[in-house]
Design a protein around this motif. Structure first.
Motif, PDB file in Angstrom:
ATOM      1  N   TYR A 196       0.841  -1.193   0.000  1.00 25.04           N
ATOM      2  CA  TYR A 196       0.000   0.000   0.000  1.00 25.04           C
ATOM      3  C   TYR A 196       0.880   1.248   0.000  1.00 25.04           C
ATOM      4  N   ALA A 197       0.364   2.317  -0.591  1.00 24.78           N
ATOM      5  CA  ALA A 197       1.073   3.594  -0.546  1.00 24.78           C
ATOM      6  C   ALA A 197       0.061   4.728  -0.575  1.00 24.78           C
ATOM      7  N   VAL A 198       0.433   5.833   0.062  1.00 24.00           N
ATOM      8  CA  VAL A 198      -0.433   7.010   0.154  1.00 24.00           C
ATOM      9  C   VAL A 198       0.404   8.244  -0.128  1.00 24.00           C
ATOM     10  N   ARG A 199      -0.182   9.189  -0.883  1.00 24.03           N
ATOM     11  CA  ARG A 199       0.434  10.496  -1.083  1.00 24.03           C
ATOM     12  C   ARG A 199      -0.611  11.566  -0.762  1.00 24.03           C
ATOM     13  N   GLY A 219       3.634  -6.924 -11.331  1.00 23.07           N
ATOM     14  CA  GLY A 219       4.579  -6.334 -10.400  1.00 23.07           C
ATOM     15  C   GLY A 219       4.743  -4.841 -10.603  1.00 23.07           C
ATOM     16  N   TYR A 220       5.007  -4.116  -9.500  1.00 20.63           N
ATOM     17  CA  TYR A 220       5.226  -2.680  -9.557  1.00 20.63           C
ATOM     18  C   TYR A 220       6.271  -2.264  -8.538  1.00 20.63           C
ATOM     19  N   CYS A 221       6.947  -1.183  -8.876  1.00 22.22           N
ATOM     20  CA  CYS A 221       7.884  -0.516  -7.991  1.00 22.22           C
ATOM     21  C   CYS A 221       7.319   0.862  -7.660  1.00 22.22           C
ATOM     22  N   LEU A 222       7.334   1.235  -6.401  1.00 23.66           N
ATOM     23  CA  LEU A 222       6.910   2.550  -5.946  1.00 23.66           C
ATOM     24  C   LEU A 222       8.116   3.251  -5.339  1.00 23.66           C
ATOM     25  N   VAL A 223       8.351   4.500  -5.735  1.00 22.55           N
ATOM     26  CA  VAL A 223       9.579   5.175  -5.319  1.00 22.55           C
ATOM     27  C   VAL A 223       9.341   6.660  -5.067  1.00 22.55           C
ATOM     28  N   SER A 224      10.221   7.249  -4.258  1.00 24.79           N
ATOM     29  CA  SER A 224      10.214   8.698  -4.085  1.00 24.79           C
ATOM     30  C   SER A 224      10.744   9.412  -5.321  1.00 24.79           C
ATOM     31  N   GLU A 225      11.699   8.782  -5.980  1.00 27.68           N
ATOM     32  CA  GLU A 225      12.288   9.336  -7.200  1.00 27.68           C
ATOM     33  C   GLU A 225      12.509   8.205  -8.196  1.00 27.68           C
ATOM     34  N   PRO A 226      12.323   8.463  -9.487  1.00 27.86           N
ATOM     35  CA  PRO A 226      12.614   7.435 -10.491  1.00 27.86           C
ATOM     36  C   PRO A 226      14.041   6.913 -10.358  1.00 27.86           C
ATOM     37  N   LEU A 227      14.199   5.617 -10.619  1.00 31.24           N
ATOM     38  CA  LEU A 227      15.495   4.973 -10.466  1.00 31.24           C
ATOM     39  C   LEU A 227      16.368   5.096 -11.708  1.00 31.24           C
ATOM     40  N   ASN A 228      15.807   5.634 -12.796  1.00 25.77           N
ATOM     41  CA  ASN A 228      16.574   5.819 -14.022  1.00 25.77           C
ATOM     42  C   ASN A 228      15.965   6.975 -14.810  1.00 25.77           C
ATOM     43  N   SER A 241      -3.953  10.619  -3.222  1.00 23.46           N
ATOM     44  CA  SER A 241      -4.158   9.290  -3.805  1.00 23.46           C
ATOM     45  C   SER A 241      -3.669   8.195  -2.870  1.00 23.46           C
ATOM     46  N   ALA A 242      -4.331   7.036  -2.980  1.00 27.64           N
ATOM     47  CA  ALA A 242      -3.884   5.815  -2.320  1.00 27.64           C
ATOM     48  C   ALA A 242      -3.797   4.734  -3.374  1.00 27.64           C
ATOM     49  N   VAL A 243      -2.735   3.940  -3.341  1.00 36.23           N
ATOM     50  CA  VAL A 243      -2.572   2.864  -4.309  1.00 36.23           C
ATOM     51  C   VAL A 243      -2.284   1.565  -3.576  1.00 36.23           C
ATOM     52  N   VAL A 244      -2.714   0.466  -4.191  1.00 37.16           N
ATOM     53  CA  VAL A 244      -2.406  -0.851  -3.665  1.00 37.16           C
ATOM     54  C   VAL A 244      -1.878  -1.703  -4.805  1.00 37.16           C
ATOM     55  N   VAL A 245      -0.797  -2.416  -4.543  1.00 35.44           N
ATOM     56  CA  VAL A 245      -0.238  -3.358  -5.502  1.00 35.44           C
ATOM     57  C   VAL A 245      -0.489  -4.755  -4.953  1.00 35.44           C
ATOM     58  N   GLY A 249      -2.237  -6.404  -9.907  1.00 39.53           N
ATOM     59  CA  GLY A 249      -1.459  -5.250 -10.322  1.00 39.53           C
ATOM     60  C   GLY A 249      -1.725  -4.050  -9.445  1.00 39.53           C
ATOM     61  N   LEU A 250      -1.613  -2.857 -10.022  1.00 43.48           N
ATOM     62  CA  LEU A 250      -1.763  -1.618  -9.261  1.00 43.48           C
ATOM     63  C   LEU A 250      -3.160  -1.051  -9.428  1.00 43.48           C
ATOM     64  N   GLN A 251      -3.778  -0.685  -8.321  1.00 46.17           N
ATOM     65  CA  GLN A 251      -5.079  -0.032  -8.330  1.00 46.17           C
ATOM     66  C   GLN A 251      -4.994   1.224  -7.486  1.00 46.17           C
ATOM     67  N   ALA A 252      -5.682   2.279  -7.930  1.00 43.45           N
ATOM     68  CA  ALA A 252      -5.613   3.574  -7.252  1.00 43.45           C
ATOM     69  C   ALA A 252      -7.005   4.024  -6.825  1.00 43.45           C
TER      70      ALA A 252
END
Length: 264
Positions: A196-199, A219-228, A241-245, A249-252
């Motif tokens: 889970y993630a919340v912003r 699969g998903y990656c959640l990050v503070s900043e893009p890795l590339n 927003s709130a998201v769950v993986v 997959g990912l749902q918001a």
């Protein structure tokens, strides 16, 4: 402001987020580009799930870039779900108990943000905890206390509603004690099955949050900043927003804490 990365999908080595990418979490610990502070050297931590319900965890007060053990562990540990965090302290001394992720039972939690005027409401937040959750508090950060408050409000039953209630409680207490409320909150947490993630922020200026597919079809990656620098890969998660993986997959969905007086 801190930086973090979280993942759920097919098992992969932690180094694929923590140390290998061009803008890995270790790189962000001394050269963040989308935060107010470029250096996040007040400790780090990782929590990962394996064959048991409770996560494994490794934390230290060293800067992430200077701990050779972190790189070694990240190269060897393979997991379908993990959280990793580098800290820039706003509340709480630089000590291991204040380093994210925080763990309680099968839950893990990490946070980037702040509660303005936290010291004025800390005791009242602690007073809302059961004896067991109060005794589980080891550190002094607003992040850990907010996590425990969400557990108190039913994180196991409804992970988003419990977090909304915890944030609403903090806002109500802040308004009562100081006449204003400022909460900036970008967090990731997991029960070992879903991620889970919340912003969210009361002033609509929350810390950043991005998502990208990784590790299989769902699969998903959640990050503070893009890795590339592959800008087309990363999607910014909007404020509120709130998201769950999970397995699909990912749902918001929307994340809208309501003042307790409004919810009554």
């Amino acid at each position: 402001m801190c930086r973090w990365a979280a993942y759920r999908g097919e098992p992969l080595y932690l180094e694929e987020l923590v140390s290998s990418p061009a803008h890995s979490l270790i790189e962000q610990s001394h050269c963040a580009t989308r935060a107010k502070t470029a250096t996040n050297g007040d400790g780090f931590g990782i929590a990962w799930y394996g064959d048991r319900p409770e996560p494994g965890r490794y934390r230290d007060i060293l800067p992430a870039w200077s701990d050779c053990n972190l790189k070694s562990l990240a190269r060897q540990i393979r997991s379908p779900l993990f959280l990793a965090h580098v800290r820039a302290a706003t509340h709480g001394a630089t000590r291991r108990d204040n380093c994210h992720p925080f763990v309680q039972g099968h839950w893990s939690f990490m946070h980037n943000g702040q509660i303005s005027g936290f010291e004025r409401i800390r005791r009242h937040m602690e007073g809302m905890l059961s004896d067991a959750l109060f005794e589980a508090r080891n550190g002094t950060t607003d992040s850990e206390l907010l996590f425990l408050l969400a557990l108190q409000f039913g994180l196991d039953t409804d992970p988003f509603q419990a977090m909304e209630k915890a944030i609403a409680t903090v806002e109500d207490l802040s308004l009562e004690k100081s006449g204003e409320a400022l909460v900036r909150f970008t967090a990731a947490y997991s029960n070992g099955r879903e991620l889970y993630a919340v912003r969210y922020a009361t002033d609509h200026k929350p810390p950043t949050l991005y998502a990208a597919p990784m590790g299989g079809k769902t699969g998903y990656c959640l990050v503070s900043e893009p890795l590339n620098d592959e800008v087309d890969t990363w999607v910014e998660i909007p404020d509120g927003s709130a998201v769950v993986v999970g397995a699909d997959g990912l749902q918001a969905t929307l994340f809208r804490p309501k003042a307790l007086s409004e919810a009554a």
